[in-house]
Design a protein around this motif. Structure first.
Motif, PDB file in Angstrom:
ATOM      1  N   GLY A  45       8.087  18.455  -4.600  1.00  0.00           N
ATOM      2  CA  GLY A  45       9.228  18.651  -3.633  1.00  0.00           C
ATOM      3  C   GLY A  45       9.401  17.950  -2.334  1.00  0.00           C
ATOM      4  N   GLY A  46       9.954  17.169  -2.533  1.00  0.00           N
ATOM      5  CA  GLY A  46      10.970  16.500  -0.941  1.00  0.00           C
ATOM      6  C   GLY A  46      11.875  16.699  -0.274  1.00  0.00           C
ATOM      7  N   GLU A  47      12.605  15.823   0.239  1.00  0.00           N
ATOM      8  CA  GLU A  47      13.811  16.436   1.039  1.00  0.00           C
ATOM      9  C   GLU A  47      14.584  16.699   0.522  1.00  0.00           C
ATOM     10  OE1 GLU A  47      15.312  14.964   4.953  1.00  0.00           O
ATOM     11  OE2 GLU A  47      14.280  13.224   4.376  1.00  0.00           O
ATOM     12  N   SER A  48      14.854  17.761   0.586  1.00  0.00           N
ATOM     13  CA  SER A  48      16.018  17.909  -0.091  1.00  0.00           C
ATOM     14  C   SER A  48      16.087  17.701  -1.523  1.00  0.00           C
ATOM     15  CB  SER A  48      17.666  17.882   0.122  1.00  0.00           C
ATOM     16  OG  SER A  48      17.592  18.593   1.389  1.00  0.00           O
ATOM     17  N   SER A  49      14.851  18.076  -2.335  1.00  0.00           N
ATOM     18  CA  SER A  49      14.767  17.617  -3.367  1.00  0.00           C
ATOM     19  C   SER A  49      13.781  18.389  -4.305  1.00  0.00           C
ATOM     20  CB  SER A  49      14.668  16.264  -3.686  1.00  0.00           C
ATOM     21  OG  SER A  49      13.040  15.308  -3.589  1.00  0.00           O
ATOM     22  N   LEU A  50      13.959  18.280  -5.373  1.00  0.00           N
ATOM     23  CA  LEU A  50      12.523  19.030  -6.643  1.00  0.00           C
ATOM     24  C   LEU A  50      12.460  18.444  -7.425  1.00  0.00           C
ATOM     25  CD1 LEU A  50      11.069  21.523  -6.725  1.00  0.00           C
ATOM     26  CD2 LEU A  50      12.909  22.361  -8.780  1.00  0.00           C
ATOM     27  N   HIS A  51      11.026  17.702  -8.426  1.00  0.00           N
ATOM     28  CA  HIS A  51      10.526  16.602  -9.078  1.00  0.00           C
ATOM     29  C   HIS A  51      10.142  17.708 -10.181  1.00  0.00           C
ATOM     30  CE1 HIS A  51      11.840  14.217  -5.928  1.00  0.00           C
ATOM     31  NE2 HIS A  51      11.329  14.267  -5.577  1.00  0.00           N
ATOM     32  N   ILE A  52      10.079  17.282 -11.162  1.00  0.00           N
ATOM     33  CA  ILE A  52       9.944  18.366 -11.839  1.00  0.00           C
ATOM     34  C   ILE A  52       8.975  16.849 -13.755  1.00  0.00           C
ATOM     35  CG2 ILE A  52       9.607  19.827 -14.138  1.00  0.00           C
ATOM     36  CD1 ILE A  52      13.098  21.102 -12.168  1.00  0.00           C
ATOM     37  N   GLN A  53       7.762  16.986 -13.621  1.00  0.00           N
ATOM     38  CA  GLN A  53       7.181  16.178 -14.555  1.00  0.00           C
ATOM     39  C   GLN A  53       6.908  17.060 -15.478  1.00  0.00           C
ATOM     40  OE1 GLN A  53       6.625  13.058 -12.823  1.00  0.00           O
ATOM     41  NE2 GLN A  53       6.152  12.541 -15.773  1.00  0.00           N
ATOM     42  N   THR A  54       7.082  15.809 -16.329  1.00  0.00           N
ATOM     43  CA  THR A  54       6.691  16.470 -17.785  1.00  0.00           C
ATOM     44  C   THR A  54       6.274  15.397 -18.918  1.00  0.00           C
ATOM     45  OG1 THR A  54       9.337  15.991 -19.306  1.00  0.00           O
ATOM     46  CG2 THR A  54       9.273  17.972 -17.332  1.00  0.00           C
ATOM     47  N   PRO A  55       6.182  15.425 -19.989  1.00  0.00           N
ATOM     48  CA  PRO A  55       5.861  14.436 -20.388  1.00  0.00           C
ATOM     49  C   PRO A  55       7.055  13.366 -21.325  1.00  0.00           C
ATOM     50  CG  PRO A  55       4.611  16.635 -21.645  1.00  0.00           C
ATOM     51  CD  PRO A  55       5.674  17.150 -20.508  1.00  0.00           C
ATOM     52  N   ARG A  56       8.087  13.979 -20.659  1.00  0.00           N
ATOM     53  CA  ARG A  56       9.136  13.031 -21.113  1.00  0.00           C
ATOM     54  C   ARG A  56       9.589  12.069 -19.625  1.00  0.00           C
ATOM     55  NH1 ARG A  56      13.739  14.852 -24.862  1.00  0.00           N
ATOM     56  NH2 ARG A  56      13.363  16.124 -26.157  1.00  0.00           N
ATOM     57  N   GLY A  57       8.704  12.506 -19.204  1.00  0.00           N
ATOM     58  CA  GLY A  57       9.313  11.332 -17.222  1.00  0.00           C
ATOM     59  C   GLY A  57       9.675  12.979 -16.209  1.00  0.00           C
ATOM     60  N   GLN A  58       9.969  11.947 -15.010  1.00  0.00           N
ATOM     61  CA  GLN A  58      10.075  13.292 -14.028  1.00  0.00           C
ATOM     62  C   GLN A  58      11.682  12.775 -13.976  1.00  0.00           C
ATOM     63  OE1 GLN A  58       8.078  12.489 -10.319  1.00  0.00           O
ATOM     64  NE2 GLN A  58      10.058  12.015  -9.938  1.00  0.00           N
ATOM     65  N   LEU A  59      12.229  14.426 -13.677  1.00  0.00           N
ATOM     66  CA  LEU A  59      13.697  14.596 -13.226  1.00  0.00           C
ATOM     67  C   LEU A  59      13.558  14.980 -11.683  1.00  0.00           C
ATOM     68  CD1 LEU A  59      16.417  15.579 -14.736  1.00  0.00           C
ATOM     69  CD2 LEU A  59      15.310  17.968 -15.189  1.00  0.00           C
ATOM     70  N   SER A  60      13.987  14.692 -11.229  1.00  0.00           N
ATOM     71  CA  SER A  60      14.246  15.134  -9.630  1.00  0.00           C
ATOM     72  C   SER A  60      16.148  15.350  -9.768  1.00  0.00           C
ATOM     73  CB  SER A  60      14.997  13.681  -9.359  1.00  0.00           C
ATOM     74  OG  SER A  60      13.441  13.160  -9.311  1.00  0.00           O
ATOM     75  N   LEU A  61      16.063  16.914  -8.779  1.00  0.00           N
ATOM     76  CA  LEU A  61      17.237  17.579  -8.893  1.00  0.00           C
ATOM     77  C   LEU A  61      17.584  17.546  -7.607  1.00  0.00           C
ATOM     78  CD1 LEU A  61      16.781  20.657 -11.588  1.00  0.00           C
ATOM     79  CD2 LEU A  61      18.103  18.646 -11.529  1.00  0.00           C
ATOM     80  N   THR A  62      18.616  17.619  -6.347  1.00  0.00           N
ATOM     81  CA  THR A  62      19.252  17.459  -5.729  1.00  0.00           C
ATOM     82  C   THR A  62      19.344  18.845  -4.982  1.00  0.00           C
ATOM     83  OG1 THR A  62      19.787  15.795  -5.403  1.00  0.00           O
ATOM     84  CG2 THR A  62      20.713  16.218  -3.666  1.00  0.00           C
ATOM     85  N   LEU A  63      19.049  19.411  -4.260  1.00  0.00           N
ATOM     86  CA  LEU A  63      18.881  20.284  -3.380  1.00  0.00           C
ATOM     87  C   LEU A  63      19.492  20.632  -2.567  1.00  0.00           C
ATOM     88  CD1 LEU A  63      15.275  21.989  -3.402  1.00  0.00           C
ATOM     89  CD2 LEU A  63      17.311  22.036  -5.188  1.00  0.00           C
ATOM     90  N   PRO A  64      20.807  21.749  -2.017  1.00  0.00           N
ATOM     91  CA  PRO A  64      21.469  21.954  -1.237  1.00  0.00           C
ATOM     92  C   PRO A  64      21.322  21.752  -0.082  1.00  0.00           C
ATOM     93  CG  PRO A  64      21.816  23.646  -2.493  1.00  0.00           C
ATOM     94  CD  PRO A  64      20.834  22.842  -3.063  1.00  0.00           C
ATOM     95  N   ALA A  65      21.495  21.514   1.396  1.00  0.00           N
ATOM     96  CA  ALA A  65      20.984  20.831   2.544  1.00  0.00           C
ATOM     97  C   ALA A  65      20.095  21.929   3.343  1.00  0.00           C
ATOM     98  CB  ALA A  65      21.787  20.516   3.393  1.00  0.00           C
ATOM     99  N   GLY A  66      19.588  22.275   4.268  1.00  0.00           N
ATOM    100  CA  GLY A  66      18.104  23.045   4.115  1.00  0.00           C
ATOM    101  C   GLY A  66      18.360  24.032   3.572  1.00  0.00           C
ATOM    102  N   VAL A  67      17.306  23.913   2.079  1.00  0.00           N
ATOM    103  CA  VAL A  67      17.182  24.540   0.771  1.00  0.00           C
ATOM    104  C   VAL A  67      15.513  23.026   0.721  1.00  0.00           C
ATOM    105  CG1 VAL A  67      16.650  25.341  -1.405  1.00  0.00           C
ATOM    106  CG2 VAL A  67      18.210  25.814  -0.236  1.00  0.00           C
ATOM    107  N   SER A  68      14.377  23.960   0.626  1.00  0.00           N
ATOM    108  CA  SER A  68      13.129  22.998  -0.151  1.00  0.00           C
ATOM    109  C   SER A  68      12.440  24.076  -0.179  1.00  0.00           C
ATOM    110  CB  SER A  68      12.436  22.727   1.124  1.00  0.00           C
ATOM    111  OG  SER A  68      11.771  23.367   2.286  1.00  0.00           O
ATOM    112  N   PHE A  69      11.504  22.826  -1.164  1.00  0.00           N
ATOM    113  CA  PHE A  69      10.635  23.936  -2.623  1.00  0.00           C
ATOM    114  C   PHE A  69       9.128  23.871  -1.691  1.00  0.00           C
ATOM    115  CE2 PHE A  69       7.084  23.393  -5.738  1.00  0.00           C
ATOM    116  CZ  PHE A  69       6.743  23.754  -6.228  1.00  0.00           C
ATOM    117  N   GLU A  70       8.447  24.794  -1.840  1.00  0.00           N
ATOM    118  CA  GLU A  70       6.931  25.384  -0.957  1.00  0.00           C
ATOM    119  C   GLU A  70       6.003  24.648  -1.842  1.00  0.00           C
ATOM    120  OE1 GLU A  70       6.159  28.876   0.493  1.00  0.00           O
ATOM    121  OE2 GLU A  70       8.018  29.089   0.925  1.00  0.00           O
ATOM    122  N   GLN A  71       5.460  23.195  -1.687  1.00  0.00           N
ATOM    123  CA  GLN A  71       4.691  22.990  -2.532  1.00  0.00           C
ATOM    124  C   GLN A  71       3.170  24.123  -2.767  1.00  0.00           C
ATOM    125  OE1 GLN A  71       5.073  20.047  -3.469  1.00  0.00           O
ATOM    126  NE2 GLN A  71       6.361  18.810  -1.812  1.00  0.00           N
ATOM    127  N   GLY A  72       2.689  23.694  -3.703  1.00  0.00           N
ATOM    128  CA  GLY A  72       2.173  24.127  -4.877  1.00  0.00           C
ATOM    129  C   GLY A  72       2.252  26.314  -5.230  1.00  0.00           C
TER     130      GLY A  72
END
Length: 409
Positions: A45-72
């Motif tokens: 996770g990043g600031e208001s974003s979620l990063h999904i790494q796959t064999p195809r590459g990285q997909l970054s999704l922007t999240l609404p304000a105030g929502v964050s991913f808990e690392q791990g």
């Protein structure tokens, strides 16, 4: 009415994400064409974003304000019968209050007395009614008030008459506005009488009625009807209402399907909150049920990325359609996860035995708050919902006798 630009029904879902704000948890589904094992998927996770790494590459999704991913917190979970096609993961999120996360108000919730408004055709943004200032803005009884009166009155309904606005009134229905005509209506609106209802020749007098349809003179979009010689009924899915501020021009018209989706979603959310109901019967003006909707939750944040777009240099804004990942928009913002209503639905025109039994059950038990929309809008709405369903992973598309869809807020 503006044409809908609808995506094709068949495509493989590459990545699907649903976050639940109240539960502070989420479900991530990755297609086996994108990653073959859980070890191939890394979520950060990043600031208001979620990063999904796959064999195809990285997909970054922007999240609404105030929502964050808990690392791990992302961990594989069972995919059930879909394990041959999908990888499922559970994750946790953190949520902090944010005013940006509130659902937008619909037209019936923003109108105020003593304020001046302009009404525009949603299809072509032509100004239909100029500088309308209302002394009173009053709510009408909700959609099934006549049935309630019948249940409680032991004598003929004393309220069985039309409720019409005075010259400077605006009456608010669940999905429409009632207001008086003014001198400028003849320049921007047209009126045409149409028959609606059953075409059964043996019962035509009882089953058909005349509607005086009101349309935009510029683009011929149907906006509503004339319920009395001097009274307009305008549906909130057909008009854009904005405060009158000088000569300011309205913003460019939204994509029709997106406007319809967000307007209906906001209204269903408002009705669910105010009436404490989760079942809705989308009906035509003659009272015929067209679509049954069961609202499951209103705190979802979702994104669905086609397999062909995972790892490609393509991106879109969260206001684009679910399938717009297929259109190139190089070096733009990251794909966005949008707030949405999750719902179950069934079309009343479906000929399947389970669906017929479902519709019969709803009708027999009076399940579903009536939500009135013109027939053409009901058809548009069903297409929007069907297209949402088509973007979901196979494991998410059905639940018992219902189909599943999301409507963005």
């Amino acid at each position: 009415m503006a044409d809908l630009e609808m995506p094709g029904k068949a495509h493989g879902v590459g990545v699907f994400l649903e976050l639940r704000k109240r539960l502070q948890s989420g479900l991530l589904i990755v297609g086996k064409d994108v990653a073959t094992s859980p070890a191939d998927v890394v979520v950060t996770g990043g600031e208001s974003s979620l990063h999904i790494q796959t064999p195809r590459g990285q997909l970054s999704l922007t999240l609404p304000a105030g929502v964050s991913f808990e690392q791990g917190s992302c961990a594989p979970t069972s995919a059930g019968d879909s394990r041959g096609e999908e990888l499922h993961f559970r994750l946790r999120i953190g949520v902090t209050p944010s005013p940006d996360g509130e659902a937008p108000d619909s037209a019936v919730e923003t109108l105020r007395a003593k304020e001046t408004y302009c009404f525009h055709c949603q299809g072509c943004m032509t100004r239909l009614l100029e500088d309308r200032k209302f002394k009173r803005v009053l709510p009408l009884p909700n959609g099934n008030w006549n049935a309630i009166v019948d249940d409680w009155c032991c004598h003929p309904d004393p309220f069985n008459k039309k409720l019409l606005p005075r010259a400077e009134d605006c009456l608010l229905g669940d999905t429409f506005l009632l207001l008086a005509k003014d001198g400028g209506c003849a320049e921007t609106l047209t009126e045409e009488v149409s028959l609606v209802g059953s075409e059964d020749a043996h019962d035509s007098k009882k089953s058909c009625r005349r509607l005086a349809l009101i349309s935009c003179k510029s683009c011929s979009s149907v906006l509503g009807e004339a319920v009395a010689p001097e009274t307009l009924k305008l549906y909130i899915t057909q008009v854009v209402v904005e405060p009158a501020v000088g000569d300011r021009m309205p913003e460019a018209s939204l994509n029709r399907s997106l406007f319809l989706e967000q307007t209906v979603a906001a209204r269903l959310l408002g009705l669910s909150t105010s009436l404490s109901t989760f079942h809705f019967s989308i009906q035509t003006p003659d009272g015929k049920a067209f679509l049954l909707v069961w609202l499951l939750n209103c705190d979802s944040i979702m994104a669905s990325v086609p397999e062909s777009s995972v790892g490609a240099e393509r991106s879109l804004d969260s206001h684009d359609s679910f399938d717009s990942f297929d259109s190139p928009a190089l070096h733009g913002p990251s794909p966005g996860a949008a707030r949405a209503l999750k719902l179950l639905y069934a079309s009343c025109s479906d000929t399947g035995a389970h669906q017929r039994d479902l519709v019969t059950s709803w009708e027999a038990n009076a399940i579903g708050q009536p939500v009135e929309l013109p027939l053409s809008v009901c058809e548009e709405l069903l297409q929007v919902i069907d297209d949402s369903n088509s973007t979901l992973p196979a494991s998410m598309r059905c639940m018992r006798s219902y189909e599943v869809a999301y409507l963005r807020l």
